[in-house]
Motif scaffolding. Structure first.
Motif, PDB file in Angstrom:
ATOM      1  N   LEU A  68      -3.233   1.850   6.118  1.00  0.00           N
ATOM      2  CA  LEU A  68      -3.187   1.372   4.819  1.00  0.00           C
ATOM      3  C   LEU A  68      -4.295   2.301   4.136  1.00  0.00           C
ATOM      4  CD1 LEU A  68      -2.763  -2.529   4.711  1.00  0.00           C
ATOM      5  CD2 LEU A  68      -1.301  -0.921   4.237  1.00  0.00           C
ATOM      6  N   LEU A  69      -5.450   2.478   4.589  1.00  0.00           N
ATOM      7  CA  LEU A  69      -6.306   3.432   4.036  1.00  0.00           C
ATOM      8  C   LEU A  69      -6.022   4.922   3.804  1.00  0.00           C
ATOM      9  CD1 LEU A  69      -9.544   1.988   6.049  1.00  0.00           C
ATOM     10  CD2 LEU A  69      -8.911   1.505   3.423  1.00  0.00           C
ATOM     11  N   GLU A  70      -5.237   5.210   4.936  1.00  0.00           N
ATOM     12  CA  GLU A  70      -4.859   6.814   4.784  1.00  0.00           C
ATOM     13  C   GLU A  70      -3.791   6.934   3.748  1.00  0.00           C
ATOM     14  OE1 GLU A  70      -6.372   8.863   7.087  1.00  0.00           O
ATOM     15  OE2 GLU A  70      -5.474  10.389   5.846  1.00  0.00           O
ATOM     16  N   GLU A  80      -3.327   5.047   0.937  1.00  0.00           N
ATOM     17  CA  GLU A  80      -4.008   4.819  -0.307  1.00  0.00           C
ATOM     18  C   GLU A  80      -4.767   6.235  -0.575  1.00  0.00           C
ATOM     19  OE1 GLU A  80      -5.143   0.039  -0.251  1.00  0.00           O
ATOM     20  OE2 GLU A  80      -6.631   1.549  -0.034  1.00  0.00           O
ATOM     21  N   ALA A  81      -5.396   6.672   0.086  1.00  0.00           N
ATOM     22  CA  ALA A  81      -6.256   7.957  -0.058  1.00  0.00           C
ATOM     23  C   ALA A  81      -5.075   9.110  -0.326  1.00  0.00           C
ATOM     24  CB  ALA A  81      -6.904   8.424   1.140  1.00  0.00           C
ATOM     25  N   GLU A  89      -3.558   8.368  -3.830  1.00  0.00           N
ATOM     26  CA  GLU A  89      -4.732   8.746  -4.757  1.00  0.00           C
ATOM     27  C   GLU A  89      -4.835  10.270  -5.026  1.00  0.00           C
ATOM     28  OE1 GLU A  89      -8.611   7.163  -4.078  1.00  0.00           O
ATOM     29  OE2 GLU A  89      -9.142   7.487  -6.007  1.00  0.00           O
ATOM     30  N   PRO A  95      -3.764   0.110  -4.749  1.00  0.00           N
ATOM     31  CA  PRO A  95      -4.017  -0.825  -3.483  1.00  0.00           C
ATOM     32  C   PRO A  95      -2.629  -1.383  -2.725  1.00  0.00           C
ATOM     33  CG  PRO A  95      -4.359  -2.113  -5.368  1.00  0.00           C
ATOM     34  CD  PRO A  95      -4.168  -0.702  -5.718  1.00  0.00           C
TER      35      PRO A  95
END
Lengths: 526, 94
Positions: B46-48, B50-51, B54, B62
């Motif tokens: 999820l973090l990867e 989202e980045a 962005e 999110p």
């Protein structure tokens, strides 16, 4: 790593710690107190807490009580275990609805952080990473995600996680990596704007108006860095008279006295840097060269690949004035009294060299120096300096074992840790040597290069053998790329070979100890 | 989908560099990420992702919601659902 969040994304360490073989173990989430109550399982314990850990549904008194309990547990761990502990400041920034309540919330967060700072002040093996500063630098809206905090127990976005990872790597490097020792600086368009040989002394820009103010601030940064033990050197292609006149006539923070070595000539900068390395008796890999001219940087890098080179570009003021803080090799956790006095020590060394040239023999020279040694044993007051010396001494270092401050404390409890201070007629060189004896073996024997060539080496070994008893004492030489000068140290000082491996590593045993040509007085100190 | 699926594959590949799950090496429409990795790897993904979003659009999108870690509803149970889920979240954020 342990935390009240998932630590795995933060703890994926990489290039920042590449010189070590690093493995990271992640504890289950919310196990902070359990981890702190258990024996240390690694050299470094990173504890990552978020603001929720202290502030979630807590009034100010409760939040402070939670922080006090946390700090007490960390303090107990730090006093008991040899590991480095890294904690972090509060990452969140309170919302503002009622102004005065917002101020109170800010005040509470500052009070929570202040307890962490006090913890680090009282316990030398505790470091603090500024998570709040990282979030502020990125921007809280971009660095934090309330959605992720609530849904995944992960309050950070990837950009903040990457920055936190770098900060933790840096916190570890500050403790274990050798710090650079010298910054060599070009003059024209690096220390001042313009070319003094062409623009004249009055034409260079180094006043309080832009762009002179950029150079002036850079000079102040260099002076501040010098106060932490970094030596400055000047390497510039110019006529010496022009440079001297610039320093004499123009009002600027740096003076020629600030430089431990100066080379103003038209020769290749790499040649001048190599000479300075020899003059200061320091390795090229401990040096940084800063110049505005890419050609000069390339020339130095090609000729001296061990020297790190950086470009100073005053036209980009943010980058230029952020340059020194961006160089990882300049950072350290703390500085010792020896660091602060380093520039004076090198000035003393220049006076010694003058005396050396005036005396007719080495023996006369050594006598005229009036050298005295002070030997301390297991002194808590010297832990920081001893750890520092084990981590940065490469050349006269028989085994090149690196020890953290916590390691030294533990070694003092079970063995003999000697610290050796040197004074002579020109000044106090501070603690220049460390010898560690454990289980009847000399585990570490190292001297700062500045202290060599004075007959101190054998005298220190003699003192150690007397204090711990020579009979049955063993010693070891472990070869590295840099410590060849010590390969025959024990052979020449009354130890005999027991065995030698194919890499040259040698185990010795005491066979009478050193024969001293000139006895140097050694005073034992508490 | 303006290359979204390729970027999601790249995000998955980056996460799998650390996770090293053989099941994630071949992406098919039926790929079940949810059962192939643990919850920490899902957080990573999820973090990867989202980045990556962005970086592409300049806006933070999110992705975590109440379905992500739900074994019966998670869009990560099927790759094609995951692509559609991210596409929807991105559109909602616009």
């Amino acid at each position: 790593m342990a935390g009240d969040v998932l630590t795995r994304p933060i703890g994926r360490f990489g290039a920042g710690l590449e010189e070590w073989e690093v493995s990271v173990e992640h504890h289950e989430i919310d196990q902070l107190f359990q981890v702190l109550a258990a024996p240390a399982a690694a050299d470094v314990l990173i504890l990552h807490t978020t603001s929720d850990f202290f502030l979630d549904e807590a009034d100010p008194g409760e939040a402070l009580a939670r922080m006090d309990a946390y700090c007490a547990a960390v303090a107990e761990f730090a006093a008991r275990e040899p590991a480095l502990v890294v904690v972090n400041t509060i990452e969140s920034r309170p919302d503002r609805i009622v102004g005065v309540e917002h101020l109170a919330a800010l005040e509470l967060e500052a009070a929570l952080d202040a307890r962490l700072f006090d913890l680090a002040r009282r316990h030398p093996s505790v470091s603090v990473v500024d998570a709040g500063g990282i979030v502020a630098r990125i921007g809280a809206d971009r660095a934090l995600s309330l959605q992720n905090r609530l849904a995944m127990r992960m309050p950070y976005t990837k950009v903040a996680i990457d920055a936190l990872r770098l900060a933790y790597e840096q916190a570890i490097r500050e403790r274990y990596a050798a710090r650079k020792k010298v910054i060599l600086l070009d003059a024209d368009n690096t220390l001042w704007g313009g070319i003094v040989g062409e623009d004249g002394v009055e034409g260079i820009a180094v006043d309080r108006q832009y762009p002179g103010s950029v150079y002036r601030r850079f000079q102040s940064q260099l002076i501040a860095l010098a106060r932490t033990g970094i030596l400055l050197g000047l390497v510039t292609k110019n006529n010496p008279a022009d440079v001297e006149e610039a320093f004499q006539r123009r009002d600027m923070p740096l003076k020629l006295d600030h430089f431990a070595a100066v080379r103003v000539n038209w020769g290749a900068k790499s040649d001048n840097i190599a000479q300075i390395a020899q003059e200061l008796n320091l390795g090229l890999d401990s040096m940084i060269f800063i110049d505005d001219n890419p050609f000069e940087l390339e020339q130095v890098k090609a000729a001296l690949p061990d020297v790190d080179v950086y470009r100073f570009d005053a036209a980009k003021a943010d980058a230029a004035l952020g340059l020194l803080a961006s160089i990882p090799g300049l950072r350290t956790w703390s500085v010792t009294a020896e660091d602060r006095g380093k520039a004076a020590q090198y000035r003393d060394e220049r006076q010694r060299n003058v005396l050396k040239q005036q005396t007719t023999s080495l023996e006369d020279y050594l006598k005229s120096l009036e050298i005295e040694l002070e030997a301390g044993l297991n002194r808590a007051s010297q832990v920081k300096r001893i750890s520092q010396l084990t981590n940065k001494t490469n050349q006269f270092n028989l085994t090149t074992k690196r020890y953290s401050e916590a390691d030294i404390v533990r070694l003092m409890e079970t063995g003999f840790v000697f610290d050796i201070r040197l004074r002579d007629r020109f000044g106090d060189m501070g603690v220049i040597g460390v010898v560690i004896v454990r289980d009847r073996e000399i585990d570490s024997f190292l001297l700062s290069c500045r202290a060599l060539g004075r007959g101190v080496e054998a005298q220190v070994l003699d003192h150690v053998c007397r204090k711990v008893g020579g009979e049955g004492l063993s010693a070891r030489y472990v070869p590295t790329r840099k410590n060849m000068m010590t390969a025959l140290f024990y052979d020449a000082n009354g130890f005999e070979i027991v065995e030698r491996d194919e890499d040259g590593g040698t185990l010795y045993r005491f066979a009478g100890g050193p024969t001293l040509a000139h006895a140097i007085p050694v005073t034992e100190v508490d | 989908m303006d290359g979204l699926e390729d970027r999601l594959k790249e995000a998955l590949r980056r996460v799998n560099e650390h996770v090293q799950s053989p099941e994630l090496e071949q992406v098919t429409p039926d790929l079940d990420i949810f059962d192939a990795v643990d919850s920490m790897a899902i957080v990573d993904l999820l973090l990867e992702t989202e980045a990556m979003l962005e970086e592409q659009s300049g806006a933070y999108v999110p992705l975590a919601d109440e379905t992500i870690f739900d074994a019966s509803k998670s869009p990560l149970k099927r790759w094609s659902d995951w692509v559609a889920f991210v596409e929807r979240r991105r559109a909602d954020a616009d």
